[in-house]
Design an enzyme around this catalytic site. Structure first.
Site, short mmCIF file in Angstrom:
data_model
loop_
_atom_site.label_atom_id
_atom_site.label_comp_id
_atom_site.label_asym_id
_atom_site.label_seq_id
_atom_site.Cartn_x
_atom_site.Cartn_y
_atom_site.Cartn_z
NE ARG A 50 13.80 -9.90 -15.81
CZ ARG A 50 14.01 -9.34 -14.62
NH1 ARG A 50 13.14 -8.44 -14.15
NH2 ARG A 50 15.06 -9.67 -13.89
CE LYS A 90 -7.36 -23.37 -20.09
NZ LYS A 90 -8.31 -24.26 -20.79
CG HIS A 173 16.18 -10.40 -23.42
ND1 HIS A 173 15.33 -10.11 -22.38
CD2 HIS A 173 17.34 -10.83 -22.85
CE1 HIS A 173 15.92 -10.36 -21.23
NE2 HIS A 173 17.15 -10.80 -21.49
NE ARG A 176 16.72 -7.78 -18.31
CZ ARG A 176 16.44 -7.28 -17.11
NH1 ARG A 176 15.74 -6.17 -17.02
NH2 ARG A 176 16.83 -7.90 -16.00
CG HIS A 199 19.86 -8.53 -12.26
ND1 HIS A 199 21.04 -8.10 -12.83
CD2 HIS A 199 19.10 -8.99 -13.30
CE1 HIS A 199 21.01 -8.30 -14.13
NE2 HIS A 199 19.84 -8.83 -14.44
CE1 TYR A 209 24.32 -7.00 -19.54
CE2 TYR A 209 23.39 -7.28 -17.34
CZ TYR A 209 23.22 -7.18 -18.71
OH TYR A 209 21.97 -7.23 -19.25
#
Length: 237
Positions: A50, A90, A173, A176, A199, A209
């Protein structure tokens, strides 16, 4: 420079939804861009990390000898205008990963090692040149003065790169997803794909998938049928 090979050469894909087809776009690595961006895109494609995980990588997470990296944290940006958080929470922060499965080891190809080493040497030279002005983080991906790179930088940069070189539309993304669907098309077991993607369980992989996995399963069935039929023909001759 455009490297003359593409990771989808020789791989046959079954048709799917428009979004799925977008994931399977052959990505050319890499077209005359800054070395840092070259590394981010290439590493993303070959590991399936990611964006936050890529931005959270530090050099001690890279095992050059065994061509392996360790995903331990992710990097994200929290608005400095938030009145409910202390200052140390922050801006660009490193945080723990969401699930146990996200903590993982991911192997990368041996051919990727020279690119990573070249980037490491480039970053070291930059630090030496800047001297005291270098901000001294150990992150792989930094600004030109050594501060952690904003994750949103890639979110903004990648669509412009795609458009600049006339490539089909793809979000960062999507790299990925491309990595995952390439693995499935190459016959990699779903459990291995799930582990590389971080995952929490294999059902997540099937949910995302499932179409590609079922399509590949059908191909396997046809190959098995072809093999057995050929054996039967030999036995009857």
């Amino acid at each position: 420079m455009i490297i003359s090979w593409c990771p989808t050469i020789g791989v046959q894909f079954n048709s799917g939804s428009q979004q799925s087809e977008r994931w399977l776009i052959p990505i050319i690595i890499f077209i005359d861009e800054e070395l840092k961006y070259n590394v981010i895109v290439t590493l993303g494609l070959f590991t399936g990390l990611r964006l936050g995980e890529l931005m959270g990588l530090e050099w001690q997470d890279i095992d050059f000898d065994n061509c392996r990296l360790y995903v331990k944290k992710e990097s994200s940006y929290v608005s400095t205008k938030s009145p409910y958080l202390p200052d140390d929470r922050k801006g660009i922060i490193q945080k723990e990963l969401k699930t146990t499965g996200s903590y993982r080891e991911v192997s990368f190809p041996t051919n990727l090692k020279p690119l990573l080493k070249r980037y490491f040497e480039h970053q070291c030279r930059l630090a030496v040149c800047l001297g005291d002005k270098w901000q001294g983080t150990n992150r792989l991906f930094t600004t030109n003065d050594g501060k952690p790179m904003y994750p949103y930088t890639m979110t903004r940069w990648f669509p412009k790169f795609i458009e600049r070189h006339g490539l089909p539309k793809l979000t960062f993304h999507g790299i990925r997803h491309t990595s995952a669907t390439l693995l499935i098309a190459l016959g990699v077991h779903a459990k291995t794909v799930s582990s590389r993607l971080g995952h929490s369980n294999i059902s997540t992989t099937f949910n995302i998938y499932g179409h590609h996995l079922r399509s590949h399963d059908k191909v396997v069935a046809e190959k098995l049928d072809e093999f057995i039929f050929q054996q039967q023909q030999k036995n009857t001759v």
